[in-house]
Design a protein around this motif. Structure first.
Motif, PDB file in Angstrom:
ATOM      1  N   ASP A  31       0.823  -1.211   0.000  1.00  0.00           N
ATOM      2  CA  ASP A  31       0.000   0.000   0.000  1.00  0.00           C
ATOM      3  C   ASP A  31       0.858   1.262   0.000  1.00  0.00           C
ATOM      4  O   ASP A  31       0.427   2.324   0.423  1.00  0.00           O
ATOM      5  CB  ASP A  31      -0.975   0.001   1.183  1.00  0.00           C
ATOM      6  N   SER A  32       2.081   1.134  -0.509  1.00  0.00           N
ATOM      7  CA  SER A  32       3.015   2.264  -0.503  1.00  0.00           C
ATOM      8  C   SER A  32       2.710   3.301  -1.571  1.00  0.00           C
ATOM      9  O   SER A  32       3.279   4.384  -1.556  1.00  0.00           O
ATOM     10  CB  SER A  32       4.444   1.745  -0.714  1.00  0.00           C
ATOM     11  N   GLY A  33       1.852   2.947  -2.532  1.00  0.00           N
ATOM     12  CA  GLY A  33       1.571   3.854  -3.629  1.00  0.00           C
ATOM     13  C   GLY A  33       2.492   3.662  -4.819  1.00  0.00           C
ATOM     14  O   GLY A  33       2.338   4.315  -5.845  1.00  0.00           O
ATOM     15  N   ARG A  34       3.477   2.779  -4.667  1.00  0.00           N
ATOM     16  CA  ARG A  34       4.389   2.509  -5.769  1.00  0.00           C
ATOM     17  C   ARG A  34       3.685   1.686  -6.837  1.00  0.00           C
ATOM     18  O   ARG A  34       2.696   1.008  -6.572  1.00  0.00           O
ATOM     19  CB  ARG A  34       5.615   1.730  -5.275  1.00  0.00           C
ATOM     20  N   GLN A  35       4.209   1.743  -8.037  1.00  0.00           N
ATOM     21  CA  GLN A  35       3.682   0.947  -9.141  1.00  0.00           C
ATOM     22  C   GLN A  35       3.965  -0.528  -8.843  1.00  0.00           C
ATOM     23  O   GLN A  35       5.069  -0.878  -8.445  1.00  0.00           O
ATOM     24  CB  GLN A  35       4.360   1.358 -10.445  1.00  0.00           C
ATOM     25  N   ARG A  36       2.949  -1.352  -9.027  1.00  0.00           N
ATOM     26  CA  ARG A  36       3.092  -2.776  -8.714  1.00  0.00           C
ATOM     27  C   ARG A  36       3.140  -3.584 -10.007  1.00  0.00           C
ATOM     28  O   ARG A  36       2.181  -3.591 -10.778  1.00  0.00           O
ATOM     29  CB  ARG A  36       1.943  -3.233  -7.828  1.00  0.00           C
ATOM     30  N   GLU A  84      -9.550 -16.072  -9.391  1.00  0.00           N
ATOM     31  CA  GLU A  84     -10.476 -15.042  -8.926  1.00  0.00           C
ATOM     32  C   GLU A  84      -9.735 -13.945  -8.168  1.00  0.00           C
ATOM     33  O   GLU A  84     -10.020 -12.756  -8.320  1.00  0.00           O
ATOM     34  CB  GLU A  84     -11.554 -15.661  -8.042  1.00  0.00           C
ATOM     35  N   PHE A  85      -8.764 -14.344  -7.344  1.00  0.00           N
ATOM     36  CA  PHE A  85      -7.936 -13.369  -6.638  1.00  0.00           C
ATOM     37  C   PHE A  85      -7.206 -12.480  -7.645  1.00  0.00           C
ATOM     38  O   PHE A  85      -7.164 -11.259  -7.504  1.00  0.00           O
ATOM     39  CB  PHE A  85      -6.917 -14.066  -5.727  1.00  0.00           C
ATOM     40  N   THR A  86      -6.636 -13.105  -8.682  1.00  0.00           N
ATOM     41  CA  THR A  86      -5.871 -12.373  -9.688  1.00  0.00           C
ATOM     42  C   THR A  86      -6.739 -11.338 -10.389  1.00  0.00           C
ATOM     43  O   THR A  86      -6.299 -10.212 -10.632  1.00  0.00           O
ATOM     44  CB  THR A  86      -5.256 -13.348 -10.710  1.00  0.00           C
ATOM     45  N   SER A  87      -7.977 -11.707 -10.701  1.00  0.00           N
ATOM     46  CA  SER A  87      -8.852 -10.787 -11.433  1.00  0.00           C
ATOM     47  C   SER A  87      -9.520  -9.750 -10.531  1.00  0.00           C
ATOM     48  O   SER A  87     -10.054  -8.759 -11.030  1.00  0.00           O
ATOM     49  CB  SER A  87      -9.914 -11.565 -12.210  1.00  0.00           C
ATOM     50  N   SER A  88      -9.478  -9.958  -9.223  1.00  0.00           N
ATOM     51  CA  SER A  88     -10.095  -8.989  -8.318  1.00  0.00           C
ATOM     52  C   SER A  88      -9.019  -8.244  -7.525  1.00  0.00           C
ATOM     53  O   SER A  88      -8.546  -7.196  -7.958  1.00  0.00           O
ATOM     54  CB  SER A  88     -11.110  -9.676  -7.398  1.00  0.00           C
ATOM     55  N   PHE A  89      -8.611  -8.787  -6.415  1.00  0.00           N
ATOM     56  CA  PHE A  89      -7.640  -8.119  -5.534  1.00  0.00           C
ATOM     57  C   PHE A  89      -6.286  -7.909  -6.210  1.00  0.00           C
ATOM     58  O   PHE A  89      -5.607  -6.924  -5.954  1.00  0.00           O
ATOM     59  CB  PHE A  89      -7.444  -8.914  -4.239  1.00  0.00           C
ATOM     60  N   GLY A  90      -5.896  -8.841  -7.068  1.00  0.00           N
ATOM     61  CA  GLY A  90      -4.603  -8.742  -7.737  1.00  0.00           C
ATOM     62  C   GLY A  90      -4.629  -7.960  -9.034  1.00  0.00           C
ATOM     63  O   GLY A  90      -3.602  -7.834  -9.705  1.00  0.00           O
ATOM     64  N   SER A  91      -5.784  -7.417  -9.386  1.00  0.00           N
ATOM     65  CA  SER A  91      -5.907  -6.737 -10.681  1.00  0.00           C
ATOM     66  C   SER A  91      -5.094  -5.442 -10.767  1.00  0.00           C
ATOM     67  O   SER A  91      -4.833  -4.958 -11.865  1.00  0.00           O
ATOM     68  CB  SER A  91      -7.376  -6.454 -11.002  1.00  0.00           C
ATOM     69  N   GLU A  92      -4.697  -4.897  -9.639  1.00  0.00           N
ATOM     70  CA  GLU A  92      -3.876  -3.683  -9.631  1.00  0.00           C
ATOM     71  C   GLU A  92      -2.416  -3.975  -9.934  1.00  0.00           C
ATOM     72  O   GLU A  92      -1.623  -3.066 -10.154  1.00  0.00           O
ATOM     73  CB  GLU A  92      -3.986  -2.981  -8.276  1.00  0.00           C
ATOM     74  N   VAL A  93      -2.052  -5.259  -9.937  1.00  0.00           N
ATOM     75  CA  VAL A  93      -0.679  -5.661 -10.213  1.00  0.00           C
ATOM     76  C   VAL A  93      -0.569  -5.981 -11.705  1.00  0.00           C
ATOM     77  O   VAL A  93      -1.304  -6.810 -12.225  1.00  0.00           O
ATOM     78  CB  VAL A  93      -0.269  -6.896  -9.383  1.00  0.00           C
TER      79      VAL A  93
END
Length: 115
Positions: A31-36, A84-93
């Motif tokens: 949650d540092s704000g850095r690009q993931r 499902e994790f990848t498409s939801s919570f992990g979608s910002e990566v």
């Protein structure tokens, strides 16, 4: 921040699959704000993360108790499928195949796999 793990996949790669999922979870938790960005070699790891029915519990069962606890606190149950994790919570990566960014890797890794 970037972490690179370059390995050549050969058949049954349960530990590598678990490792790439744990890396995705670490980045999703950041949650540092850095690009993931998660850099992998080849489409196999990305395909696995996007399509597997394996649960997060399976993916993290060799990870630290601390990571598993952080996962449940942030994302809920470990029964969620990895895809499902990848498409939801992990979608910002952003999932990046290094072979697309550095085409020379294909030839280098082909030579390495013959050794």
């Amino acid at each position: 921040m970037a972490e690179f793990k370059v390995s050549i996949r050969k058949g049954a790669d349960a530990m590598r699959r678990r490792g790439v999922f744990a890396d995705l979870v670490h980045l999703a938790l950041d949650d540092s704000g850095r690009q993931r960005q998660l850099f992998v070699v080849g489409q196999q790891p990305i395909h696995f993360l996007r399509t597997t029915r394996s649960s997060a519990d399976w993916g993290l069962n060799r990870s630290s108790a601390f990571l598993r606890k952080r996962f449940t606190q942030q994302f809920g149950s470990l029964t969620i499928p990895i895809s499902e994790f990848t498409s939801s919570f992990g979608s910002e990566v952003e999932l990046i195949d290094l072979r697309e960014r550095v085409p020379e890797l294909t030839a280098i890794l082909a030579l390495a796999s013959q050794a």
